[in-house]
Each structure stands twice: as C-alpha cells, then as structure tokens.
Design a protein around this motif. Structure first.
Motif, PDB file in Angstrom:
ATOM      1  N   MET A   1       0.739 107.244 -70.270  1.00 30.43           N
ATOM      2  CA  MET A   1       1.391 107.868 -69.143  1.00 30.43           C
ATOM      3  C   MET A   1       0.822 109.280 -68.963  1.00 30.43           C
ATOM      4  O   MET A   1       0.596 109.991 -69.925  1.00 30.43           O
ATOM      5  CB  MET A   1       2.901 107.927 -69.390  1.00 30.43           C
ATOM      6  CG  MET A   1       3.610 108.667 -68.315  1.00 30.43           C
ATOM      7  SD  MET A   1       5.206 108.099 -67.759  1.00 30.43           S
ATOM      8  CE  MET A   1       5.097 106.379 -67.613  1.00 30.43           C
ATOM      9  N   LEU A   3       0.827 113.233 -67.877  1.00 31.44           N
ATOM     10  CA  LEU A   3       1.754 114.352 -67.834  1.00 31.44           C
ATOM     11  C   LEU A   3       1.378 115.260 -66.671  1.00 31.44           C
ATOM     12  O   LEU A   3       0.206 115.518 -66.428  1.00 31.44           O
ATOM     13  CB  LEU A   3       1.701 115.148 -69.144  1.00 31.44           C
ATOM     14  CG  LEU A   3       2.176 114.413 -70.395  1.00 31.44           C
ATOM     15  CD1 LEU A   3       1.982 115.304 -71.622  1.00 31.44           C
ATOM     16  CD2 LEU A   3       3.627 113.985 -70.272  1.00 31.44           C
ATOM     17  N   GLU A  13       6.612 113.661 -67.729  1.00 31.11           N
ATOM     18  CA  GLU A  13       5.949 112.398 -67.420  1.00 31.11           C
ATOM     19  C   GLU A  13       5.875 112.198 -65.907  1.00 31.11           C
ATOM     20  O   GLU A  13       6.772 112.603 -65.163  1.00 31.11           O
ATOM     21  CB  GLU A  13       6.694 111.239 -68.070  1.00 31.11           C
ATOM     22  CG  GLU A  13       6.617 111.278 -69.584  1.00 31.11           C
ATOM     23  CD  GLU A  13       7.319 110.097 -70.231  1.00 31.11           C
ATOM     24  OE1 GLU A  13       7.918 109.270 -69.516  1.00 31.11           O
ATOM     25  OE2 GLU A  13       7.261 110.014 -71.464  1.00 31.11           O
TER      26      GLU A  13
END
Length: 107
Positions: A1, A3, A13
């Motif tokens: 994921m 940032l 996130e």
C-alpha cells in the motif's frame, strides 16, 4: 500500500485519500459569459501528462482538508505535497530529473 504525506497529519495509507483532479485550474472570471463549448472546456478538459503532474487531494478519512501534490503519473511517486493556496513548488533532485525526462519525451 502506498503512503501519502498529508501536510497536517503526516504519512497515511492511500485508502484515506480521494483524488480531486488537476490543481491550479482557475475558475472563469465571468462564467455566465461562456458559451457551451467554453464551459465544456473548463469542466471536462484537463491535462494528462506523462510525468510530474500537479493534482488536488483530500484527506477524507482524516483531517478532511484539501491539499495539492505533484505526483509522477508514470511511477505514482508523490514528489511534493503543499497547501492549496501555495504555487506549484520547484522540484529538485530526483523530482527535477523526472521533470527533465518529461520534457525530453515531449521533444
């Protein structure tokens, strides 16, 4: 994921953010004076570059504040994050190299 660095909350996130379109698009001075074609140009037509691109983002699941970001559309890397009232920042280092690469590809 991935940032994303919110200017007020720090890195979070990507699921907490929503894309808001191209940054630095000025609202028409007199929108009532625009014909349908001019209004369509303002509403629907945006740049779609390969490389660094100034965008608007909102931290929807956090502070709910809008901010601008320069993101490389090839790598999806966020090169800069800044307040919506600020001008687009000058890029340095690897960000400047990405900007230069974009210019060379356009030639």
């Amino acid at each position: 994921m991935q940032l994303i660095a919110c200017p007020w909350c720090g890195e979070r996130e990507e699921i907490e953010f929503h894309y808001g379109g191209q940054a630095h698009v000025a609202y028409p001075d007199d929108p009532y004076a625009l014909d349908d074609d001019q209004w369509a140009q303002y509403v629907f037509f945006r740049d779609n570059p390969k490389g660094p691109f100034a965008e608007r983002w909102v931290h929807a699941a956090g502070c709910r504040r809008w901010f601008n970001a320069v993101r490389d559309t090839v790598t999806h890397e966020f090169l800069a994050v800044y307040d919506v009232r600020a001008p687009r920042p000058l890029l340095t280092g690897s960000a400047a190299a990405a900007q230069q690469r974009k210019g060379q590809e356009a030639s």
